[in-house]
Design a protein around this motif. Structure first.
Motif, PDB file in Angstrom:
ATOM      1  N   HIS A  77      56.793 -15.434  20.882  1.00 41.66           N
ATOM      2  CA  HIS A  77      57.190 -16.846  20.864  1.00 41.66           C
ATOM      3  C   HIS A  77      58.251 -17.020  19.777  1.00 41.66           C
ATOM      4  O   HIS A  77      58.089 -16.497  18.665  1.00 41.66           O
ATOM      5  N   PRO A  78      59.329 -17.750  20.053  1.00 42.84           N
ATOM      6  CA  PRO A  78      60.417 -17.851  19.073  1.00 42.84           C
ATOM      7  C   PRO A  78      60.035 -18.496  17.740  1.00 42.84           C
ATOM      8  O   PRO A  78      60.696 -18.236  16.732  1.00 42.84           O
ATOM      9  N   ASP A  79      58.985 -19.306  17.700  1.00 44.83           N
ATOM     10  CA  ASP A  79      58.582 -19.950  16.447  1.00 44.83           C
ATOM     11  C   ASP A  79      57.557 -19.146  15.656  1.00 44.83           C
ATOM     12  O   ASP A  79      57.253 -19.491  14.516  1.00 44.83           O
ATOM     13  N   ALA A  80      56.997 -18.110  16.256  1.00 45.88           N
ATOM     14  CA  ALA A  80      55.895 -17.373  15.632  1.00 45.88           C
ATOM     15  C   ALA A  80      56.397 -16.144  14.885  1.00 45.88           C
ATOM     16  O   ALA A  80      57.311 -15.462  15.325  1.00 45.88           O
ATOM     17  N   GLY A  81      55.763 -15.883  13.765  1.00 47.41           N
ATOM     18  CA  GLY A  81      56.023 -14.667  13.008  1.00 47.41           C
ATOM     19  C   GLY A  81      54.712 -14.102  12.521  1.00 47.41           C
ATOM     20  O   GLY A  81      53.665 -14.762  12.601  1.00 47.41           O
ATOM     21  N   PRO A  82      54.738 -12.891  11.999  1.00 51.25           N
ATOM     22  CA  PRO A  82      53.496 -12.305  11.496  1.00 51.25           C
ATOM     23  C   PRO A  82      52.976 -13.084  10.284  1.00 51.25           C
ATOM     24  O   PRO A  82      53.757 -13.629   9.507  1.00 51.25           O
TER      25      PRO A  82
END
Length: 113
Positions: free
Chosen positions: A63-68
């Protein structure tokens, strides 16, 4: 301020709208939302942290808004971070709440002390 209280209120409202009965707990300088004794959703600074589990982790990271999620120099797999969360629409925040709630519903309730 370690977390945005308005964002925390919106997060709780999103979870309650899904039928969850979250419990707020101060954690890591922010607020964590516990469901049936399991940490599911949290906020720190202008980020939200969403527990999605190992099976959905890689897909959710796409998802473009998600990061680790990395709060201590170690990535916490099964969790993702969304930065700038105060700007999320109610619909988008509810989608993240649903991901967290969907995962914790797969876990057995923990005994409460």
């Amino acid at each position: 301020m370690a977390f945005d209280p308005d964002l925390a209120d919106r997060m709780e409202t999103a979870l309650r709208g899904l039928g969850a009965d979250p419990v707020r707990k101060p954690m890591f300088g922010g607020i964590a939302f516990m469901i049936e004794g399991h940490m599911a959703f949290g906020t720190l600074r202008d980020e939200i942290h969403v527990r999605v589990g190992l099976d959905a982790y890689e897909e959710t990271l796409a998802h473009p808004d998600a990061g680790p999620m990395d709060m201590t120099g170690r990535v916490m797999t099964g969790w993702v971070t969304i930065e700038g969360a105060a700007d999320l629409s109610e619909a988008a925040l509810s989608e993240w709440a649903e991901k967290a709630f969907a995962f914790v519903r797969t876990l057995p309730p923990k005994k409460q002390a």
